[in-house]
Design a protein around this motif. Structure first.
Motif, PDB file in Angstrom:
ATOM      1  N   SER A  81      55.856 -90.191 103.749  1.00  0.00           N
ATOM      2  CA  SER A  81      55.377 -88.957 103.132  1.00  0.00           C
ATOM      3  C   SER A  81      54.002 -88.581 103.690  1.00  0.00           C
ATOM      4  O   SER A  81      53.128 -89.444 103.857  1.00  0.00           O
ATOM      5  CB  SER A  81      55.275 -89.160 101.615  1.00  0.00           C
ATOM      6  N   ARG A  94      51.661 -87.174 102.119  1.00  0.00           N
ATOM      7  CA  ARG A  94      50.598 -87.453 101.137  1.00  0.00           C
ATOM      8  C   ARG A  94      50.227 -88.932 101.182  1.00  0.00           C
ATOM      9  O   ARG A  94      49.080 -89.297 100.931  1.00  0.00           O
ATOM     10  CB  ARG A  94      51.048 -87.035  99.743  1.00  0.00           C
ATOM     11  N   PHE A 116      61.463 -94.829  97.194  1.00  0.00           N
ATOM     12  CA  PHE A 116      62.114 -93.727  96.479  1.00  0.00           C
ATOM     13  C   PHE A 116      63.619 -93.957  96.364  1.00  0.00           C
ATOM     14  O   PHE A 116      64.224 -93.626  95.350  1.00  0.00           O
ATOM     15  CB  PHE A 116      61.850 -92.394  97.199  1.00  0.00           C
ATOM     16  N   HIS A 171      59.467 -95.613  91.773  1.00  0.00           N
ATOM     17  CA  HIS A 171      58.475 -94.756  91.105  1.00  0.00           C
ATOM     18  C   HIS A 171      58.880 -94.396  89.674  1.00  0.00           C
ATOM     19  O   HIS A 171      58.082 -93.852  88.926  1.00  0.00           O
ATOM     20  CB  HIS A 171      58.251 -93.482  91.929  1.00  0.00           C
ATOM     21  N   ARG A 172      60.119 -94.700  89.299  1.00  0.00           N
ATOM     22  CA  ARG A 172      60.562 -94.362  87.932  1.00  0.00           C
ATOM     23  C   ARG A 172      60.545 -95.576  87.008  1.00  0.00           C
ATOM     24  O   ARG A 172      61.021 -95.495  85.885  1.00  0.00           O
ATOM     25  CB  ARG A 172      61.981 -93.783  87.991  1.00  0.00           C
ATOM     26  N   MET A 187      54.668 -90.416  87.675  1.00  0.00           N
ATOM     27  CA  MET A 187      55.687 -91.095  88.478  1.00  0.00           C
ATOM     28  C   MET A 187      55.747 -90.550  89.903  1.00  0.00           C
ATOM     29  O   MET A 187      56.822 -90.256  90.427  1.00  0.00           O
ATOM     30  CB  MET A 187      57.050 -91.032  87.784  1.00  0.00           C
ATOM     31  N   ARG A 188      54.583 -90.362  90.476  1.00  0.00           N
ATOM     32  CA  ARG A 188      54.463 -89.879  91.858  1.00  0.00           C
ATOM     33  C   ARG A 188      53.489 -90.767  92.614  1.00  0.00           C
ATOM     34  O   ARG A 188      52.528 -91.292  92.032  1.00  0.00           O
ATOM     35  CB  ARG A 188      53.930 -88.439  91.884  1.00  0.00           C
ATOM     36  N   MET A 189      53.749 -90.913  93.891  1.00  0.00           N
ATOM     37  CA  MET A 189      52.789 -91.607  94.749  1.00  0.00           C
ATOM     38  C   MET A 189      52.060 -90.561  95.579  1.00  0.00           C
ATOM     39  O   MET A 189      52.559 -89.434  95.683  1.00  0.00           O
ATOM     40  CB  MET A 189      53.486 -92.704  95.591  1.00  0.00           C
ATOM     41  N   PRO A 190      50.918 -90.836  96.194  1.00  0.00           N
ATOM     42  CA  PRO A 190      50.269 -92.144  96.293  1.00  0.00           C
ATOM     43  C   PRO A 190      49.414 -92.473  95.065  1.00  0.00           C
ATOM     44  O   PRO A 190      48.983 -91.578  94.345  1.00  0.00           O
ATOM     45  CB  PRO A 190      49.374 -91.964  97.520  1.00  0.00           C
ATOM     46  N   GLU A 243      46.629 -88.654  92.630  1.00  0.00           N
ATOM     47  CA  GLU A 243      46.303 -87.392  93.318  1.00  0.00           C
ATOM     48  C   GLU A 243      45.643 -87.743  94.659  1.00  0.00           C
ATOM     49  O   GLU A 243      44.512 -88.241  94.711  1.00  0.00           O
ATOM     50  CB  GLU A 243      45.388 -86.461  92.492  1.00  0.00           C
ATOM     51  N   SER A 244      46.369 -87.429  95.715  1.00  0.00           N
ATOM     52  CA  SER A 244      45.940 -87.865  97.056  1.00  0.00           C
ATOM     53  C   SER A 244      44.534 -87.381  97.410  1.00  0.00           C
ATOM     54  O   SER A 244      43.765 -88.108  98.045  1.00  0.00           O
ATOM     55  CB  SER A 244      46.952 -87.404  98.107  1.00  0.00           C
TER      56      SER A 244
END
Ligand code: GSH
Length: 213
Positions: free
Chosen positions: A11, A13, A35, A40-41, A52-55, A66-67
């Motif tokens: 990704s 990000r 993923f 992430h879940r 539930m989001r990277m990074p 938040e990148s």
């Protein structure tokens, strides 16, 4: 204390925060967010980031998501990307906000339609979404191109957090097919970023972390 970066390395990000750390010479432990497996879940991951989001950056008890916040944090640890002068610093930070509010969401349309869908076998790109992305680009790309016609980097003559935040999307420029034809200054700047040793090392690191890359 070890810095862990929880990333799905393909990704942009994720690339953004890994490139930032590599550029500054800040060591980190990459932790794969798979993923395909839904890492992430999991409750464990949502404890790090409820979105539930990277990074995600983790340093002991400290967690940051938040990148662009992660880029700010890393750049605050070591000199090189965050100008000391207040007005120069806020000029760079302003472009990071522009990235979060405008550029990243426009790029995300092409990233999802042309890259992510292929990567995860999620069908064909949607024509209406691409049209929406084209409309957003028609408004945003001239702003960035105009800025880069005036100076080498986004916030002046030196590379800053602004270039890291906005420029990371170029990691997938071929796969995502961003509509950048005719934006010569953006193309010159992107080639400049891609020639940096820190960029090339991060590309190699990201690709090595996934066999199918
Ligand atoms: N604004 C956030 C966006 C993070 C984001 O959306 N990450 C995506 C991957 S690039 C994600 O984790 N998606 C998981 C999902 O949609 O379930 C940032 O810059 O960190």
């Amino acid at each position: 204390m070890t810095i862990k970066l929880h990333v799905f390395p393909l990704s942009p990000r994720a690339f953004k925060v890994m490139w930032c750390a590599n550029h500054l010479g800040i060591g980190f432990e990459p932790v794969m967010v798979d993923f395909a497996k839904g890492t992430h879940r999991t409750p464990e991951f949502s404890g790090l980031n409820p979105n539930m989001r990277m990074p995600v950056l983790q340093e002991g008890d400290f967690c940051l998501w938040e990148s662009n916040a992660i880029v700010q944090y890393l750049a605050s640890l070591k000199p090189g990307l965050l100008p000391e002068d207040l007005k120069c610093r806020l000029t760079a930070v302003k472009w990071q906000f522009w990235d979060s509010a405008h550029w990243d969401p426009a790029c995300a349309i092409f990233a999802f339609e042309n890259y992510v869908k292929k990567l995860f076998g999620r069908g064909e790109a949607s024509g209406s979404e691409i049209a929406r992305g084209n409309e957003m680009f028609a408004r945003l790309a001239p702003v960035l191109d105009g800025q880069l016609q005036k100076q080498r980097y986004v916030a002046g003559d030196a590379l800053t957090v602004a270039d890291v935040s906005i420029g990371a999307m170029n990691f997938i420029s071929e796969q995502a097919k961003f509509p950048l034809e005719g934006y010569r200054a953006i193309q010159r700047w992107a080639a400049d970023l891609k020639s940096l040793p820190s960029w090339q090392n991060t590309v190699a690191q990201a690709r090595a972390s996934l066999p199918q890359a």
